[in-house]
Design an enzyme around this catalytic site. Sequence first.
Site, PDB file in Angstrom:
ATOM      1  CE  LYS A  70      31.120  -2.835   5.213  1.00 25.34           C
ATOM      2  NZ  LYS A  70      29.937  -2.135   5.705  1.00 25.34           N
ATOM      3  CD1 TRP A  84      26.951  -3.907  -0.110  1.00 27.28           C
ATOM      4  CD2 TRP A  84      27.561  -1.991  -1.085  1.00 27.28           C
ATOM      5  NE1 TRP A  84      26.620  -2.874   0.735  1.00 27.28           N
ATOM      6  CE2 TRP A  84      26.984  -1.688   0.168  1.00 27.28           C
ATOM      7  CE3 TRP A  84      28.007  -0.926  -1.872  1.00 27.28           C
ATOM      8  CZ2 TRP A  84      26.847  -0.376   0.636  1.00 27.28           C
ATOM      9  CZ3 TRP A  84      27.874   0.374  -1.404  1.00 27.28           C
ATOM     10  CH2 TRP A  84      27.301   0.638  -0.172  1.00 27.28           C
ATOM     11  CG  ASP A  89      33.398  -5.018  -2.260  1.00 27.06           C
ATOM     12  OD1 ASP A  89      34.020  -4.936  -1.177  1.00 27.06           O
ATOM     13  OD2 ASP A  89      32.357  -4.365  -2.500  1.00 27.06           O
TER      14      ASP A  89
HETATM   15  N1  PLP Z   1      31.085  -3.025  -0.700  1.00 33.83           N
HETATM   16  C1  PLP Z   1      30.500  -3.661   0.323  1.00 33.83           C
HETATM   17  C2  PLP Z   1      30.400  -5.155   0.300  1.00 33.83           C
HETATM   18  C3  PLP Z   1      29.990  -2.935   1.399  1.00 33.83           C
HETATM   19  O1  PLP Z   1      29.400  -3.563   2.423  1.00 33.83           O
HETATM   20  C4  PLP Z   1      30.082  -1.515   1.401  1.00 33.83           C
HETATM   21  C5  PLP Z   1      29.561  -0.703   2.512  1.00 33.83           C
HETATM   22  O2  PLP Z   1      28.862  -1.158   3.384  1.00 33.83           O
HETATM   23  C6  PLP Z   1      30.696  -0.904   0.304  1.00 33.83           C
HETATM   24  C7  PLP Z   1      31.190  -1.686  -0.719  1.00 33.83           C
HETATM   25  C8  PLP Z   1      30.868   0.586   0.245  1.00 33.83           C
HETATM   26  O3  PLP Z   1      31.855   0.898   1.166  1.00 33.83           O
HETATM   27  P1  PLP Z   1      32.332   2.383   1.477  1.00 33.83           P
HETATM   28  O4  PLP Z   1      31.229   3.025   2.251  1.00 33.83           O
HETATM   29  O5  PLP Z   1      33.583   2.175   2.262  1.00 33.83           O
HETATM   30  O6  PLP Z   1      32.588   3.062   0.181  1.00 33.83           O
END
Ligand code: PLP
Length: 361
Positions: free
Chosen positions: A197, A102, A173
């Site tokens: 989550k 991520w 994040d």
């Molecule tokens: N950042 C992290 C740490 C994630 O776990 C996720 C999705 O699982 C995301 C970003 C992307 O999230 P979204 O699907 O809400 O854009």
Amino acid sequence: MTQVYNFSSGPAMIPAEVLRRAEQELCNWRGLGTSVMEISHRSKEFIEVAEESEKDIRDLMNIPSNYKVLFCHGGARAQFAAIPMNLLGDKSTADYIDGGYWAHSAVKEAQKYCTPNVIDITTTFGDKRGLLPMSEWKLSADSAYVHYCPNETIDGLAIDEMPDFGDKVVIADYSSTILSRPIDVSRFGVIYAGAQKNIGPAGLTLVIVREDLLGKARTELPSILDYTVLAENDSMFNTPPTFAWYLSGMVFKWLKEQGGLNEIEKRNKAKAELLYSTIDRSDFYRNQVADANRSRMNVPFQLADASLDAVFLKESLEAGLHALKGHRVVGGMRASIYNAMPLEGVQALTSFMNDFEKRHG
Ligand code: PLP
């Protein structure tokens, strides 16, 4: 019906008590004869939901008064673009700590708007994956901010202690670890998280932004991603995801009833310890993350004999243990054990794992 525990990485479990309450009031919310998702976001009743949810999350996270709390759309991925567009100002670079899937995805999006200084901190310790210590991270003197991801949902890698970034503006994040333990919000410039989550249903994204960082957005930034516009409009520049917001507000209340983040941290520790100790007890299961970087929220594990994967998944599903298949990038299994997963769920999983090992080991 078998008791189901859902180990999905997201959308993930919502506390059962919250779902039951939402079910009871679904068709006749507050005696209005209609559901919350059918009323105007500008109605007195919904404004109350919005205000209460903000108050509750401020209480839970002890958010200082010089921070705005924004309830946005677009998931965490929208923030991968919103961050540079809102915060670069006249700078052309920002530090991106790259510790997994991520964080790396955030880098790729940032590359559209600047030349990020990418600091790859992934490493190995023997046969374990882990993260380099902060003393080896080379930050740039000229960066507008430093971005990192404290919990890598797919890799199961975590940075639990907030690194000391000196006077850098720190952006994090927190998608897969927000509300799982107390943190010192005052050390961050921006904290953001997709809701699906530890907060509530997908569709809502939480952004906590320090006020002095507002007003720097690039003019070409779409208004819907502009923190200043969102803050000036109390997150109602356009129609917000009202149902997700309402349900998230109920999750905040549930968390307060449980005793807040100190209590939830204790429970999360106990759940993670039980699962990791079951994995570590024999060679039948493996987790390949170095101890110091093991995530309390997302626990990837492999069976030593991968030919048993399919039968493990089939039997675990039959036992009411859902969504244990690992992410396609990593393979194997992954158990996500966010706030809403009760200890009993992890106990059911570890009993199943022990029994499976006896039968197939
Ligand atoms: N950042 C992290 C740490 C994630 O776990 C996720 C999705 O699982 C995301 C970003 C992307 O999230 P979204 O699907 O809400 O854009």
